[in-house]
Motif scaffolding. Sequence first.
Motif, mmCIF file in Angstrom:
data_model
loop_
_atom_site.group_PDB
_atom_site.id
_atom_site.type_symbol
_atom_site.label_atom_id
_atom_site.label_comp_id
_atom_site.label_asym_id
_atom_site.label_seq_id
_atom_site.Cartn_x
_atom_site.Cartn_y
_atom_site.Cartn_z
ATOM 1 N N THR A 243 42.797 45.696 20.851
ATOM 2 C CA THR A 243 42.484 45.108 19.376
ATOM 3 C C THR A 243 42.718 43.561 19.323
ATOM 4 O O THR A 243 42.505 42.411 18.722
ATOM 5 N N GLN A 244 43.261 43.018 20.461
ATOM 6 C CA GLN A 244 43.707 41.232 20.627
ATOM 7 C C GLN A 244 41.928 41.140 20.774
ATOM 8 O O GLN A 244 41.616 39.598 20.896
ATOM 9 N N LYS A 245 41.355 41.689 22.292
ATOM 10 C CA LYS A 245 40.219 40.840 22.716
ATOM 11 C C LYS A 245 39.143 40.492 21.724
ATOM 12 O O LYS A 245 38.385 39.964 21.580
ATOM 13 N N LYS A 246 39.480 41.736 21.013
ATOM 14 C CA LYS A 246 38.490 41.133 19.535
ATOM 15 C C LYS A 246 38.710 40.048 18.166
ATOM 16 O O LYS A 246 37.637 39.113 18.433
ATOM 17 N N SER A 247 40.125 40.063 18.299
ATOM 18 C CA SER A 247 40.339 38.882 17.747
ATOM 19 C C SER A 247 40.005 37.822 18.610
ATOM 20 O O SER A 247 40.353 36.235 17.332
ATOM 21 N N LEU A 248 40.777 37.412 19.425
ATOM 22 C CA LEU A 248 40.238 36.497 20.790
ATOM 23 C C LEU A 248 38.906 36.367 21.059
ATOM 24 O O LEU A 248 38.958 35.209 22.310
ATOM 25 N N TYR A 249 38.421 37.128 20.612
ATOM 26 C CA TYR A 249 37.133 37.234 21.026
ATOM 27 C C TYR A 249 36.666 35.347 21.623
ATOM 28 O O TYR A 249 35.897 35.064 23.248
ATOM 29 N N PHE A 250 36.705 34.697 20.514
ATOM 30 C CA PHE A 250 35.279 33.616 20.866
ATOM 31 C C PHE A 250 36.477 32.572 21.663
ATOM 32 O O PHE A 250 35.848 31.328 22.470
ATOM 33 N N THR A 251 37.480 32.556 22.081
ATOM 34 C CA THR A 251 38.386 31.637 22.589
ATOM 35 C C THR A 251 38.476 32.508 24.117
ATOM 36 O O THR A 251 39.697 31.624 24.957
ATOM 37 N N LEU A 252 37.479 33.883 24.310
ATOM 38 C CA LEU A 252 37.950 34.716 25.667
ATOM 39 C C LEU A 252 36.718 33.495 26.264
ATOM 40 O O LEU A 252 35.988 34.212 27.309
ATOM 41 N N GLU A 253 35.655 33.521 25.078
ATOM 42 C CA GLU A 253 34.393 33.072 25.331
ATOM 43 C C GLU A 253 33.836 32.134 26.945
ATOM 44 O O GLU A 253 34.634 31.105 26.573
ATOM 45 N N LYS A 254 33.266 32.806 27.310
ATOM 46 C CA LYS A 254 33.201 31.640 29.331
ATOM 47 C C LYS A 254 31.736 30.862 29.224
ATOM 48 O O LYS A 254 30.921 31.425 29.023
ATOM 49 N N GLN A 255 31.999 29.715 29.914
ATOM 50 C CA GLN A 255 31.353 29.139 30.301
ATOM 51 C C GLN A 255 30.954 28.884 32.166
ATOM 52 O O GLN A 255 31.694 28.670 31.946
ATOM 53 N N ASP A 256 30.232 28.977 32.382
ATOM 54 C CA ASP A 256 29.743 28.612 33.706
ATOM 55 C C ASP A 256 30.419 27.361 34.292
ATOM 56 O O ASP A 256 30.052 26.585 33.873
ATOM 57 N N ILE A 257 31.018 27.904 35.790
ATOM 58 C CA ILE A 257 31.712 26.547 35.737
ATOM 59 C C ILE A 257 31.301 26.222 37.532
ATOM 60 O O ILE A 257 31.826 27.719 37.991
ATOM 61 N N SER A 258 31.851 25.710 38.635
ATOM 62 C CA SER A 258 31.219 25.117 39.762
ATOM 63 C C SER A 258 32.018 26.364 40.113
ATOM 64 O O SER A 258 33.848 26.057 40.406
ATOM 65 N N LYS A 259 31.928 26.354 41.575
ATOM 66 C CA LYS A 259 33.513 27.660 42.432
ATOM 67 C C LYS A 259 34.711 26.444 42.974
ATOM 68 O O LYS A 259 35.592 26.994 43.095
ATOM 69 N N ALA A 260 33.708 25.837 43.031
ATOM 70 C CA ALA A 260 35.094 24.480 43.580
ATOM 71 C C ALA A 260 36.236 24.686 42.426
ATOM 72 O O ALA A 260 37.577 24.351 42.697
ATOM 73 N N LEU A 261 35.517 24.268 41.135
ATOM 74 C CA LEU A 261 36.664 24.654 39.886
ATOM 75 C C LEU A 261 37.398 25.353 39.703
ATOM 76 O O LEU A 261 38.710 25.289 39.286
ATOM 77 N N SER A 262 36.647 26.944 39.939
ATOM 78 C CA SER A 262 37.136 27.925 40.021
ATOM 79 C C SER A 262 38.050 28.221 40.588
ATOM 80 O O SER A 262 39.449 28.361 40.645
ATOM 81 N N ASP A 263 38.075 27.112 42.002
ATOM 82 C CA ASP A 263 38.854 27.818 42.951
ATOM 83 C C ASP A 263 40.433 26.393 42.935
ATOM 84 O O ASP A 263 41.155 27.191 43.388
ATOM 85 N N TYR A 264 40.323 25.644 42.422
ATOM 86 C CA TYR A 264 40.570 24.577 42.200
ATOM 87 C C TYR A 264 42.392 25.444 41.316
ATOM 88 O O TYR A 264 43.604 25.548 41.439
ATOM 89 N N GLY A 265 41.548 26.633 39.821
ATOM 90 C CA GLY A 265 42.613 26.979 39.723
ATOM 91 C C GLY A 265 43.180 27.865 39.927
ATOM 92 O O GLY A 265 44.213 28.331 39.960
ATOM 93 N N LYS A 266 42.586 28.538 40.610
ATOM 94 C CA LYS A 266 42.940 30.046 41.411
ATOM 95 C C LYS A 266 43.953 29.363 42.233
ATOM 96 O O LYS A 266 44.685 29.986 42.853
ATOM 97 N N ASP A 267 43.842 27.850 43.260
ATOM 98 C CA ASP A 267 44.568 28.256 43.780
ATOM 99 C C ASP A 267 46.395 27.533 43.505
ATOM 100 O O ASP A 267 47.443 27.461 44.022
ATOM 101 N N ILE A 268 45.855 26.424 42.410
ATOM 102 C CA ILE A 268 47.549 26.255 41.300
ATOM 103 C C ILE A 268 47.992 27.687 41.116
ATOM 104 O O ILE A 268 49.425 28.306 41.178
ATOM 105 N N LEU A 269 46.991 29.077 40.920
ATOM 106 C CA LEU A 269 47.951 29.984 40.152
ATOM 107 C C LEU A 269 48.358 31.253 41.604
ATOM 108 O O LEU A 269 49.407 31.088 41.962
ATOM 109 N N LYS A 270 47.860 30.742 42.662
ATOM 110 C CA LYS A 270 48.523 31.191 43.887
ATOM 111 C C LYS A 270 49.105 30.756 44.549
ATOM 112 O O LYS A 270 50.462 31.363 44.651
ATOM 113 N N ALA A 271 49.774 29.245 44.870
ATOM 114 C CA ALA A 271 50.660 28.281 44.758
ATOM 115 C C ALA A 271 52.297 28.502 43.367
ATOM 116 O O ALA A 271 53.406 28.623 44.020
#
Length: 280
Positions: free
Chosen positions: A108-136
């Motif tokens: 139900t949440q996925k449906k109501s939040l659909y557009f706020t979950l919509e992704k646009q392409d980002i580079s691997k470098a930027l994706s890894d930047y977020g993932k590194d902070i998450l890991k830390a």
Amino acid sequence: MKFEITHETSYLFSSEVFLEPHYFRFYPRQNSYLEVQDFSMYIAPSPKGQKQILDDESNTVVFCWFEGMTESLTITTKSIIENKPFNPFDFILYPQSFNEMPFKYDETQKKSLYFTLEKQDISKALSDYGKDILKASENNTIQFLSQFTKQLHKDFSIEYREVGSPMSPDETFILKKGSCRDLAWLQINVLRHLGAAARFVSGYYYFDMEVPAFELHAWTEVFLPGTGWLGLDPSHGILTGNTHFPIASSAHYENTMPVSGGIRGSANSKLITELTIKKI
């Protein structure tokens, strides 16, 4: 504490134009710690008609239509807002599974939040930047969101840019600088790639300064069950508080613009804005 916010926005045209219907987003959003005690809007030229409406994302919008020709359009608003004490960390996440990222919303949440979950392409470098902070942050949701917001403030230079859409997340990441809306749009897209619903917010932010020089501000909100929409301000490296005054929020920044509408004519335009925020 009370605040008086006066915001004047003027468009000067090089020759006469006809104003198509316009949408104006200047009405501050109320919540449990912000009360709008008074609001006024003056529009010149005076519209032939106007109506206050809620848009499809529950933002208060003044819709106006015009007649005749004009060489200018001016919108002047004044808001009186009273705030209450507010602790942005006074919440729990529930279900408890949301304390760890990445998490999953129910169907139900996925449906109501659909557009706020919509992704646009980002580079691997930027994706890894977020993932590194998450890991830390050991995948702890609140630690990550707080640290991610602080890290953006630390790693990027803030610059003022009065007009224009946000740069792409990758362009901002490469330049390591941008306006408040550039950093918010970058953060939103990284969060979406990590499975979190995030949206763009425009509004005002008051803080004490020796020489007051305020401007329209932008930040991020992320949806967390148990607390709802949590505000993150990457330009200042903080969670939003009771001197962040939101006006409009949307899955896409275009739907938060204070003025939207077209003109008929071939004129050039010049934008002039003046914003004052003072304690009263």
